[in-house]
Design an enzyme around this catalytic site. Structure first.
Site, PDB file in Angstrom:
ATOM      1  N   GLU A  99      88.175  42.045  32.406  1.00  0.00           N
ATOM      2  CA  GLU A  99      89.226  42.890  31.828  1.00  0.00           C
ATOM      3  C   GLU A  99      90.328  42.028  31.230  1.00  0.00           C
ATOM      4  O   GLU A  99      91.200  41.551  31.965  1.00  0.00           O
ATOM      5  CB  GLU A  99      89.873  43.770  32.895  1.00  0.00           C
ATOM      6  CG  GLU A  99      88.951  44.751  33.559  1.00  0.00           C
ATOM      7  CD  GLU A  99      89.756  45.776  34.369  1.00  0.00           C
ATOM      8  OE1 GLU A  99      89.782  46.948  33.986  1.00  0.00           O
ATOM      9  OE2 GLU A  99      90.355  45.372  35.387  1.00  0.00           O
ATOM     10  N   HIS A 149      91.504  42.814  41.501  1.00  0.00           N
ATOM     11  CA  HIS A 149      91.952  43.507  40.290  1.00  0.00           C
ATOM     12  C   HIS A 149      93.189  42.796  39.724  1.00  0.00           C
ATOM     13  O   HIS A 149      93.950  42.186  40.477  1.00  0.00           O
ATOM     14  CB  HIS A 149      92.289  44.970  40.632  1.00  0.00           C
ATOM     15  CG  HIS A 149      92.555  45.795  39.413  1.00  0.00           C
ATOM     16  ND1 HIS A 149      93.790  45.854  38.817  1.00  0.00           N
ATOM     17  CD2 HIS A 149      91.737  46.556  38.659  1.00  0.00           C
ATOM     18  CE1 HIS A 149      93.725  46.643  37.749  1.00  0.00           C
ATOM     19  NE2 HIS A 149      92.481  47.080  37.636  1.00  0.00           N
ATOM     20  N   GLY A 185      91.162  49.418  28.122  1.00  0.00           N
ATOM     21  CA  GLY A 185      91.208  50.214  26.912  1.00  0.00           C
ATOM     22  C   GLY A 185      90.040  51.160  26.707  1.00  0.00           C
ATOM     23  O   GLY A 185      89.971  51.845  25.682  1.00  0.00           O
ATOM     24  N   SER A 204      93.306  54.745  33.245  1.00  0.00           N
ATOM     25  CA  SER A 204      94.156  55.707  32.545  1.00  0.00           C
ATOM     26  C   SER A 204      93.364  56.553  31.541  1.00  0.00           C
ATOM     27  O   SER A 204      93.717  57.706  31.301  1.00  0.00           O
ATOM     28  CB  SER A 204      95.330  54.997  31.857  1.00  0.00           C
ATOM     29  OG  SER A 204      94.869  53.963  31.030  1.00  0.00           O
ATOM     30  N   LYS A 224      93.927  54.039  40.674  1.00  0.00           N
ATOM     31  CA  LYS A 224      95.201  53.320  40.830  1.00  0.00           C
ATOM     32  C   LYS A 224      96.143  54.110  41.750  1.00  0.00           C
ATOM     33  O   LYS A 224      95.660  54.768  42.694  1.00  0.00           O
ATOM     34  CB  LYS A 224      95.823  53.054  39.449  1.00  0.00           C
ATOM     35  CG  LYS A 224      94.949  52.147  38.573  1.00  0.00           C
ATOM     36  CD  LYS A 224      95.695  51.591  37.382  1.00  0.00           C
ATOM     37  CE  LYS A 224      94.821  50.598  36.603  1.00  0.00           C
ATOM     38  NZ  LYS A 224      95.561  49.978  35.488  1.00  0.00           N
TER      39      LYS A 224
END
Lengths: 226, 226, 226, 226
Positions: free
Chosen positions: A142, A94, A182, A204, A12
């Site tokens: 996603e 995305h 997640g 992340s 990202k």
């Protein structure tokens, strides 16, 4: 022949994965990939593709390409340019960079023309079936509500993953399905593979982990061929 | 203190200015810039910024940045990332990459935060005045109908250039005005400077010239301090 | 049960089909529809839906809806609003109003929630297959290069029509396929039906015809059940 | 001659202001406007403009127009169409419907060509100055963080309102400034007028009020000439 399971780490525009830190994180991914015989690919920002691909031997993906051909397009991302910069694949559509249906199709054609692998991101079963109709290499489902949540989709909503795999295969038997949102642990990856996916897309869970190396090692344990 | 006249060469996504050829063209720009004491900057595609800025000592501009801060933004262009890749400025709102008014403002703030010079592109006198109200370093007026036409704006429509300079200075006395569209010769540059601009923005006139070096030499003659 | 063949007349933002003239043209469509027992629907601009649907008894379609639900969305088109204004269906993703894949899916859900028929526009075989995966009522394939050309797609490229019908039915057997681009005559409509479509989507062939009534009569001859 | 203070009620796509309920709310606005000699305008959704403008004699504004002229634009909002449907003005560039700088300029020209008043929405002082450079009739400054908050901008951030008025007047002395975000009471309106604005733009403060009539009466007290 089935491709081995894959973990794609989307950098990202996180500060922890920009510039020099993009190179460092990519090297970490390469180390873990080699140690554990796990397929890890990285998706840095466009300006970092060249320096990252010059520094590592694992697959480097663009986060986005545009539908264009070479020509008068300022501020666009040309497939040939990211390819020459060292990318071997690209994310498309995305959830943070949605494209029109016609443009997704054109991006897949641009990628194919250039020799880039394609990962089209989707948000539910219906759009996964739709994306499969465009014959990309991968579709990555996603659910938007789980992105960055820390709650793994493979746990929170196994049905959406399983049904997405089925829907995609029904439309295009050769397309492979990834799941994301997640994901942060090896057990999430194992669960995703058990649901019929070929791997995971995450961000992340690795990039913002307190200890990126530990996070990668845990994940790699989930796909390791060792 | 006035900045010296500047020629910004926008590489767009032309095949002639992608990858290795972006580096070669940037070196050519550097050579001519040094020989003629002319201020030439280059604006390569995002994936080429790092390799171009590593190869030359002239200013390298991004073609576009997004309004974002570091964070969860896939496929976006972060000001900090292009800065770390070696860019020292950026085009904003090029006619081929229009942005909302609010985003132009945010991009200027992102650029300022990062130390990037800003060149906001506009299409007429009214939008030039508007852009000046946002206090960028430069506004570049490019009548869309003349872009890529080979007909220099400084010749076809000197009034729009002159009135744009006046409108911009009235709103923000410190902003400098460039003009673009159809520029390919030193005489076009001289005409643009005579109309009150601080330089020119051009693309195909150099990138797609049969002889890029000759095209650059001719242009540089128009701004040369020698 | 198969629906009868349909002709959808897209009024676009043509002056000839705005305001009072939208009402007149819709009445003409209604007359011809009744006289020839042909299914003709009209798609006026959003501000004209109410007055058109108040004036005629043929189906009125919106040209576009947004993915939204009721709430804080200024300048958006709410499915419930066009439904209450009298529309019974909507175009989605017209080539002049492209939507993201996720938004097309959300628009179909919004339309279904509201009781609007859905016509998703596509540009080639792959995107037709993709759109079919979203289960709209209709997919309308319109090769962009033929739109407004006067060259009927059913003639210029029968293969794209036939293959689109096959691709759509393979993904979703119940979806019906329309074709558009260059359609202006009854023979074009007959050719389209012979290729497996359920009708046509057209605009300038009727709206900008010198004699709108004659154009409609000719078209209606192609689908007439009489 | 200064125009009297104005209250523009943006109906957004709220269920409470859609279809029949848009007509009812507009009638309520008309009643209060007449009783209190207060200038109230309404901005319903595009499909409701005709029925609303047919039912009331107060000004009806579109929430959005597109930059286009009559022609081949499906799903766009043509200035001439909303004008013929009865609108006498339009919001442009609302925070929920941002437009490019070039398109804002084109929309203002389209509105002027058609005889629509223009209200360009902005988010801070810099963009207010920029919008003023385009010479609309009104600029409406709405800090995004306060929209729908119930905290009136005239109270939470009087400086942004005052400085916006000054910045706009400096660029274009004839432009009038409105403010919005969090406005729901007559005292908010009085405060806004005291800061140099010509009125307010609001939405949920009226549309979603438990008692729309009371909310309007309170607001009207703030601008009443009685």
């Amino acid at each position: 022949m089935t491709r081995p399971p894959v973990i794609i780490v989307n950098f990202k525009t996180f500060a922890e994965a920009t510039g020099e830190r993009a190179v460092s994180l990519a090297k970490l991914c390469e180390d873990v990939s080699e140690e554990h015989d796990a397929g890890i690919a990285v998706a840095p920002q466009a300006p970092d593709i060249f320096r990252v691909s010059s520094a590592v031997d694992i697959p480097v993906y663009a986060q986005h390409i545009d539908w264009i051909q070479a020509g008068s397009y300022t501020g666009h991302v040309l497939a040939e340019c990211v390819r020459e910069a060292g990318a071997t694949g690209t994310l498309i559509n995305h959830s943070e960079r949605r494209l029109s249906l016609a443009d997704i199709d054109s991006c897949i054609r641009a990628a194919r023309r250039t020799g880039l692998m394609t990962v089209v991101c989707t948000n539910n079963i219906a759009t996964t079936a739709a994306a499969a109709g465009l014959n990309p290499d991968f579709v990555a489902i996603e659910p938007p509500e789980l992105i960055g949540s820390g709650v793994p989709v493979s746990n929170a909503n196994p049905d959406i993953v399983k049904s997405s795999v089925e829907a995609a295969k029904r439309v295009a038997p050769d397309v492979e399905v990834l799941c994301g949102a997640g994901i942060s642990k090896g057990e999430d990856v194992r669960a995703a593979l058990a649901l019929g996916t070929s791997g995971v897309l995450l961000a992340s869970g690795v990039v913002r982990a307190k200890d990126q190396r530990s996070a990668l090692l845990d994940l790699a344990g989930g796909v390791s061929r060792a």
